[in-house]
Scaffold this active site. Structure first.
Site, PDB file in Angstrom:
ATOM      1  N   ASP A  16      -3.855 -15.502   7.492  1.00 54.42           N
ATOM      2  CA  ASP A  16      -2.594 -15.970   6.919  1.00 54.42           C
ATOM      3  C   ASP A  16      -1.788 -16.844   7.885  1.00 54.42           C
ATOM      4  O   ASP A  16      -0.759 -17.387   7.503  1.00 54.42           O
ATOM      5  CB  ASP A  16      -1.736 -14.762   6.500  1.00 54.42           C
ATOM      6  CG  ASP A  16      -2.345 -14.031   5.313  1.00 54.42           C
ATOM      7  OD1 ASP A  16      -3.088 -14.657   4.533  1.00 54.42           O
ATOM      8  OD2 ASP A  16      -2.082 -12.823   5.169  1.00 54.42           O
ATOM      9  N   ARG A  38       0.823  -1.215   0.000  1.00 52.41           N
ATOM     10  CA  ARG A  38       0.000   0.000   0.000  1.00 52.41           C
ATOM     11  C   ARG A  38       0.854   1.261   0.000  1.00 52.41           C
ATOM     12  O   ARG A  38       0.449   2.302  -0.545  1.00 52.41           O
ATOM     13  CB  ARG A  38      -0.949  -0.034   1.199  1.00 52.41           C
ATOM     14  CG  ARG A  38      -2.081  -1.077   1.029  1.00 52.41           C
ATOM     15  CD  ARG A  38      -2.610  -1.556   2.352  1.00 52.41           C
ATOM     16  NE  ARG A  38      -3.809  -2.380   2.274  1.00 52.41           N
ATOM     17  CZ  ARG A  38      -3.829  -3.698   2.032  1.00 52.41           C
ATOM     18  NH1 ARG A  38      -2.691  -4.358   1.821  1.00 52.41           N
ATOM     19  NH2 ARG A  38      -4.964  -4.361   1.998  1.00 52.41           N
ATOM     20  N   ARG A  98      -4.536 -24.398   1.433  1.00 47.51           N
ATOM     21  CA  ARG A  98      -3.778 -24.546   2.691  1.00 47.51           C
ATOM     22  C   ARG A  98      -4.391 -25.580   3.632  1.00 47.51           C
ATOM     23  O   ARG A  98      -3.683 -26.088   4.512  1.00 47.51           O
ATOM     24  CB  ARG A  98      -3.633 -23.179   3.376  1.00 47.51           C
ATOM     25  CG  ARG A  98      -2.657 -22.311   2.635  1.00 47.51           C
ATOM     26  CD  ARG A  98      -2.420 -20.967   3.292  1.00 47.51           C
ATOM     27  NE  ARG A  98      -1.341 -20.282   2.590  1.00 47.51           N
ATOM     28  CZ  ARG A  98      -1.099 -18.974   2.660  1.00 47.51           C
ATOM     29  NH1 ARG A  98      -1.884 -18.203   3.399  1.00 47.51           N
ATOM     30  NH2 ARG A  98      -0.095 -18.456   1.992  1.00 47.51           N
TER      31      ARG A  98
HETATM   32  C1  S3P Z   1      -4.212  -9.161   2.311  1.00 44.42           C
HETATM   33  C2  S3P Z   1      -5.445  -9.677   2.621  1.00 44.42           C
HETATM   34  C3  S3P Z   1      -5.693 -11.101   2.878  1.00 44.42           C
HETATM   35  C4  S3P Z   1      -4.394 -11.872   3.085  1.00 44.42           C
HETATM   36  C5  S3P Z   1      -3.317 -11.490   2.120  1.00 44.42           C
HETATM   37  C6  S3P Z   1      -3.014 -10.007   2.214  1.00 44.42           C
HETATM   38  C7  S3P Z   1      -4.085  -7.712   2.077  1.00 44.42           C
HETATM   39  O1  S3P Z   1      -6.385 -11.646   1.783  1.00 44.42           O
HETATM   40  O2  S3P Z   1      -4.636 -13.274   3.010  1.00 44.42           O
HETATM   41  O3  S3P Z   1      -2.139 -12.226   2.387  1.00 44.42           O
HETATM   42  O4  S3P Z   1      -2.947  -7.197   2.064  1.00 44.42           O
HETATM   43  O5  S3P Z   1      -5.121  -7.057   1.913  1.00 44.42           O
HETATM   44  P1  S3P Z   1      -7.990 -11.620   1.727  1.00 44.42           P
HETATM   45  O6  S3P Z   1      -8.369 -10.248   2.061  1.00 44.42           O
HETATM   46  O7  S3P Z   1      -8.389 -11.980   0.341  1.00 44.42           O
HETATM   47  O8  S3P Z   1      -8.435 -12.633   2.742  1.00 44.42           O
END
Ligand code: S3P
Length: 438
Positions: free
Chosen positions: A319, A29, A350
């Site tokens: 995660d 971001r 997973r």
């Molecule tokens: C993330 C959101 C998560 C996460 C990914 C990073 C992010 O995914 O699993 O590793 O940076 O917004 P989801 O929002 O699809 O669950």
């Protein structure tokens, strides 16, 4: 791809004080918002992993001048403003990174130029309709493969209209995608989430001068605004810290401190779940840095017991489940997870991949449609397959701390997507790990 393997000897303990690499979500971001801002954004603690570098390179390809990252993770982004991105004559290759692809699909739907997003084999198999369908409702024109996967071909110049989207799944990536598209949309864009998900996009947008409001589970922003450059301090990634929280908990005699860890309330499911299992984790020196809560975490080994994982913790630890499954395998009694079907569409399935590996190591692990049931037991040794999923590789490396024989892990190259230097850092605090290519 070379086949990097880990071989980890059983036993040992984890001791010392370390700082793991920067938060992946915040690193992505920082580049995206820094690029769209007016002025120069200084980032520190940037994650030099393949995923966040894929985002950085994508913006370079679209004409943004970005210096770094330096060895210490300093990055300088010379923002081009909301309409300053340049077309790229080649597709943007986002490698293994789902976050890059899903967030960029929103951000790039609002540009004047066409662009194609592509990724590696794993990313090219992951569901993208969850972003392309709501983006189409806003007016975006995006072509996918017939089954809704990448490459994504985004047509430039399509006018976007703000809308209100009720997200069917708890996904920070979908929410962020739509908010980033909303910056370019006419009127207001709102997203309602069925459960809280990580809110780094909202926090950082506020830090860059765009008002994002939340009332209950509804998050809104107004299109047509501008971003002002800001400083971003990226804390250590709690998702990378998780391997060490589990490792030190299951290895008796461990006492490990993890410094400057991001403890955003939308990310701390791993601490809550481990504590419910009996873990000894202290949260020290709580402070706020760059709009995100940060702390040092001290973890000492403890006797863990199985639990029913509360469903409300699932999005907050999404995660960290591969590591938590290892904790469950080393705990006394049964651990049950439900409501986590999202785990089946991550970098690998997973649930299945962890169940297969744990079974190979002699643990009773039964996958279900939306979770798993694990009986704590004696972990043996053997060869397990990560399916090129970084978090599976690192989780099985930590499993050796409570195993009775060596564990070999195949397909560890992708550890570099989120945690460059993992094996060296783990070895430094006591994991008996050897990384080699064949
Ligand atoms: C993330 C959101 C998560 C996460 C990914 C990073 C992010 O995914 O699993 O590793 O940076 O917004 P989801 O929002 O699809 O669950």
């Amino acid at each position: 791809m070379s086949n990097l393997k880990f071989k980890v000897q059983p036993g040992g303990q984890l001791n010392g004080t370390i700082r793991v690499p920067g938060d992946k979500s915040i690193s992505h971001r920082s580049i995206m918002l820094g690029s769209l801002a007016e002025g120069t954004t200084e980032v520190s603690g940037f994650l030099q992993g393949e995923d966040s570098l894929a985002t950085l390179n994508a913006f370079r390809q679209m004409g943004v001048q970005i210096e770094g990252p330096s060895d210490e993770g300093r990055v300088t982004v010379h923002g081009v403003g909301m309409d300053g991105l340049q077309p790229s004559d080649q597709a943007l290759d986002l490698g293994n990174s789902g976050t890059s692809m899903r967030l960029l699909s929103g951000l790039l739907s609002g540009q004047a130029f066409d662009v194609t997003l592509e990724g590696d084999e794993s990313l090219s198999g992951r569901p993208m309709r969850r972003v392309t369908d709501p983006l189409a409702e806003m007016g975006a024109i995006i072509e996918t493969e017939a089954d809704g996967t990448a490459p994504l071909k985004i047509r430039g110049g399509a006018p976007l209209k703000g809308f209100h989207y009720e997200m069917p799944m708890a996904s920070a990536q979908v929410k962020s995608c739509l908010l980033l598209a909303g910056l370019y949309a006419e009127g207001e864009t709102c997203v309602t989430e069925p459960a809280p998900t990580r809110d780094h996009t909202e926090r950082m947008l506020n830090g860059f001068g765009v008002a994002v409001t939340r009332s209950g589970d509804k998050i809104c922003l107004q299109g047509g605004g501008k971003l002002q450059a800001a400083e971003v301090d990226v804390p250590a990634d709690i998702s990378s810290t998780a391997f060490f929280l589990v490792g030190a908990s299951i290895a008796s005699g461990s006492d490990l401190t993890l410094e400057h860890v991001g403890i955003n309330p939308t990310r701390i499911g791993v601490i809550n779940i481990l504590r419910a299992m009996g873990a000894n984790i202290e949260v020290l020196n709580e402070r706020v840095s760059g709009g995100e809560p940060v702390a040092d975490l001290r973890v000492q080994s403890a006797a863990l017991h199985g639990i029913e994982i509360p469903v409300d913790q699932v999005p907050l630890a999404i995660d960290e489940f591969p590591a938590l499954f290892v904790a469950a395998a080393c705990a006394e009694g049964e651990t049950t997870l439900r409501g986590a079907e999202e785990l089946r569409v991550k970098e690998s399935d997973r649930i299945q991949v962890m169940a297969d590996g744990l079974t190979t190591l002699g643990i009773d692990a039964k996958p279900t449609a939306d979770g798993i049931v694990i009986q704590g037991g004696t972990m043996g040794g053997g060869t397990v397959y990560s399916h090129h999923d970084h978090r599976i590789s690192m989780s099985f490396a930590m499993a050796a701390l409570c195993a009775t024989a060596p564990i070999e892990i195949e397909g560890c190259d992708n550890v570099n997507t989120s945690f460059p230097g993992f094996s060296d850092l783990a070895a430094r605090v006591g994991l008996n790990i050897e990384a080699y290519s064949s």
